[in-house]
Design a protein around this motif. Sequence first.
Motif, PDB file in Angstrom:
ATOM      1  N   LEU A 195      18.288  53.084  15.307  1.00 30.98           N
ATOM      2  CA  LEU A 195      17.343  53.140  16.523  1.00 30.98           C
ATOM      3  C   LEU A 195      16.677  54.322  16.862  1.00 30.98           C
ATOM      4  O   LEU A 195      15.516  54.426  17.262  1.00 30.98           O
ATOM      5  CB  LEU A 195      18.225  52.688  17.836  1.00 30.98           C
ATOM      6  N   TYR A 196      17.448  55.540  16.817  1.00 29.58           N
ATOM      7  CA  TYR A 196      16.789  56.687  17.107  1.00 29.58           C
ATOM      8  C   TYR A 196      15.690  57.109  16.235  1.00 29.58           C
ATOM      9  O   TYR A 196      14.885  57.973  16.705  1.00 29.58           O
ATOM     10  CB  TYR A 196      17.874  57.694  17.180  1.00 29.58           C
ATOM     11  N   ARG A 197      15.521  56.578  15.074  1.00 31.69           N
ATOM     12  CA  ARG A 197      14.264  56.954  14.168  1.00 31.69           C
ATOM     13  C   ARG A 197      13.258  56.071  14.524  1.00 31.69           C
ATOM     14  O   ARG A 197      12.163  56.391  14.454  1.00 31.69           O
ATOM     15  CB  ARG A 197      14.731  56.636  12.896  1.00 31.69           C
ATOM     16  N   ARG A 198      13.580  55.060  15.188  1.00 26.85           N
ATOM     17  CA  ARG A 198      12.599  54.038  15.459  1.00 26.85           C
ATOM     18  C   ARG A 198      11.569  54.169  16.648  1.00 26.85           C
ATOM     19  O   ARG A 198      10.591  54.058  16.961  1.00 26.85           O
ATOM     20  CB  ARG A 198      12.976  52.564  15.487  1.00 26.85           C
ATOM     21  N   LEU A 199      12.518  54.890  17.503  1.00 26.96           N
ATOM     22  CA  LEU A 199      11.718  55.319  18.918  1.00 26.96           C
ATOM     23  C   LEU A 199      10.889  56.472  19.003  1.00 26.96           C
ATOM     24  O   LEU A 199      11.265  57.541  18.180  1.00 26.96           O
ATOM     25  CB  LEU A 199      13.084  55.477  20.016  1.00 26.96           C
ATOM     26  N   PRO A 200      10.137  56.644  19.481  1.00 24.34           N
ATOM     27  CA  PRO A 200       9.159  57.833  19.603  1.00 24.34           C
ATOM     28  C   PRO A 200       9.806  58.943  20.054  1.00 24.34           C
ATOM     29  O   PRO A 200      10.568  58.833  21.154  1.00 24.34           O
ATOM     30  CB  PRO A 200       7.737  57.497  20.386  1.00 24.34           C
ATOM     31  N   LYS A 201       9.222  60.276  19.747  1.00 16.35           N
ATOM     32  CA  LYS A 201       9.921  61.331  20.219  1.00 16.35           C
ATOM     33  C   LYS A 201       9.339  61.810  21.602  1.00 16.35           C
ATOM     34  O   LYS A 201       8.081  61.674  21.907  1.00 16.35           O
ATOM     35  CB  LYS A 201       9.584  62.741  19.119  1.00 16.35           C
TER      36      LYS A 201
END
Length: 98
Positions: free
Chosen positions: A2-8
Amino acid sequence: PLYRRLPKRGFKSFRKNNIAALNLSRIQYLYDKNKNNFKDPIDLKSLKVNRIINKKYSKLKILGTGDLKAKIEIKAHFFSKQAKEKIEKAGGKINILK
């Protein structure tokens, strides 16, 4: 994951102090432009009322860039060393707020 799919997202500090910086050259310019408004001391409230600085600032710092020729009383939270020397040399007064 999930943390890779969410924008920074960026970081915004909650402890950031909103300090307005004002140079002596700007103060001299404003004094030359309208001398009648400088009978009272310059402080954060008067600068906000005259729309010289934005309302979001909570503290004021005076910087020493430029020259000051007028005898002006200034109330601010912070002063640079050069600003203190130039204001006192011109005959003005300094009040440091807490």
